[in-house]
Write an enzyme that holds these catalytic residues in place. Sequence first.
Site, short mmCIF file in Angstrom:
data_model
loop_
_atom_site.label_atom_id
_atom_site.label_comp_id
_atom_site.label_asym_id
_atom_site.label_seq_id
_atom_site.Cartn_x
_atom_site.Cartn_y
_atom_site.Cartn_z
N CYS A 122 0.86 -1.18 0.00
CA CYS A 122 0.00 0.00 0.00
C CYS A 122 0.90 1.23 0.00
O CYS A 122 2.00 1.19 0.56
CB CYS A 122 -0.92 0.00 1.22
SG CYS A 122 -2.18 1.30 1.17
N CYS A 124 0.15 4.23 1.37
CA CYS A 124 -0.18 5.27 2.36
C CYS A 124 0.98 5.62 3.28
O CYS A 124 1.10 6.78 3.71
CB CYS A 124 -1.40 4.86 3.17
SG CYS A 124 -1.19 3.38 4.18
N CYS A 132 -3.78 6.07 -0.20
CA CYS A 132 -3.29 4.77 -0.65
C CYS A 132 -3.05 4.68 -2.15
O CYS A 132 -2.78 3.59 -2.68
CB CYS A 132 -4.28 3.68 -0.23
SG CYS A 132 -4.58 3.63 1.55
N LYS A 197 -11.82 -4.93 3.52
CA LYS A 197 -11.19 -3.97 4.43
C LYS A 197 -12.12 -2.77 4.58
O LYS A 197 -12.40 -2.06 3.62
CB LYS A 197 -9.83 -3.53 3.90
CG LYS A 197 -9.12 -2.52 4.80
CD LYS A 197 -7.76 -2.14 4.23
CE LYS A 197 -7.06 -1.11 5.10
NZ LYS A 197 -5.73 -0.74 4.55
N ARG A 207 -2.24 4.41 12.57
CA ARG A 207 -1.81 5.57 11.78
C ARG A 207 -0.70 6.33 12.48
O ARG A 207 0.14 6.96 11.83
CB ARG A 207 -3.01 6.44 11.44
CG ARG A 207 -3.92 5.72 10.44
CD ARG A 207 -5.22 6.40 10.16
NE ARG A 207 -6.00 5.59 9.23
CZ ARG A 207 -7.26 5.79 8.93
NH1 ARG A 207 -7.91 6.81 9.46
NH2 ARG A 207 -7.89 5.00 8.08
N LYS A 250 -10.84 -7.33 7.60
CA LYS A 250 -10.21 -6.37 8.49
C LYS A 250 -11.16 -5.19 8.71
O LYS A 250 -11.69 -4.66 7.73
CB LYS A 250 -8.89 -5.87 7.87
CG LYS A 250 -8.16 -4.82 8.69
CD LYS A 250 -6.94 -4.29 7.94
CE LYS A 250 -6.24 -3.21 8.78
NZ LYS A 250 -5.10 -2.62 8.07
N SER A 276 -5.16 -2.41 15.36
CA SER A 276 -4.52 -1.61 16.41
C SER A 276 -5.51 -1.11 17.46
O SER A 276 -5.22 -1.13 18.66
CB SER A 276 -3.78 -0.42 15.78
OG SER A 276 -4.68 0.41 15.06
#
Length: 327
Positions: A122, A124, A132, A197, A207, A250, A276
């Site tokens: 990705c 990002c 992304c 996702k 992040r 996800k 996370s």
Amino acid sequence: MTANFPIVRMRRTRQNEALRSMVRETHLQTSQLIYPLFIAEGLTQPEPIASMPGIVQWPLELLEQEAKRLVQLGIPAVLLFGIPAEKDAVGSQAYAEQGIIQQAIRLLKATVPELLVITDVCLCEYTDHGHCGVIHNGDVLNDESLELLARMAASHVEAGADIVAPSDMMDGRVGALRHVLDEQGYKQTPIMAYSAKFASAFYGPFREAAGSTPQFGDRRSYQMDPANAREALREVELDIREGADIVMVKPAMAYMDVIHRVRESCDLPLAVYNVSGEYSMIKAAAQQGWIDERRVIMEVLTGLRRAGADMIITYFAPEVAQWLKEA
């Protein structure tokens, strides 16, 4: 009293751990765990991530020792995320020969070859805008981003990655990666697709860890609406048609219904990402003494297995592996 009582007594097989273990339907094993690792340029020591207690950004120089620890615990695989020192509009460090992830892959395969290396594909973490894909007039361009994502995946495999995992949610990216990998002679490299996702609020701590917060807008124009389950099945079906070898849902905890529906609809190996925010909530509650951390973690991961997950990407992997060793 029911007609079957007292002949049927469900508590008979719950009396002690030996009986409970014998009739247990779902099993959590270390071989099912994948541990995410953040590797950052410009560090000399591990950099703690404030919102994820116990998780750090790793300098390349110390990655080997952490990898050896994971192997000793029996963890079979890692998922790598890179944080470059410099970013630009097209994420050029994502597919640079000497990019941070390319260096990390070569180091791991040279020093800990038994560890399976999966790489997140990705842009990002590598773009200065945090999105992304390629940006034009404030929009994330789909087709123009596919070429860069495929270049990124090919550079990872050339460096030695065992599996590539596209997480960008651009339409057609699995097919684009499969085409380029096959064309370059990497026909045996599996693709683990982040198929379903969702545009989730549970990604917040990640992040911070990956330095990938969008500088404008959000990702809802390409990640999925959390309200949609049927659409998730379509995404999975499309990724399978394009050549995915493993599919993924996800986040995990709030999406167990989606995990179950995907499991019922396809026979491919199914990964889930215990993300996370899920990790940080449990850690925060445990630090306050509100929950039994070990029992909650094991219950959550067992629940993901029960829902249908074959493998679990989780920041709890080292702790769980140690507990399973001790059991």
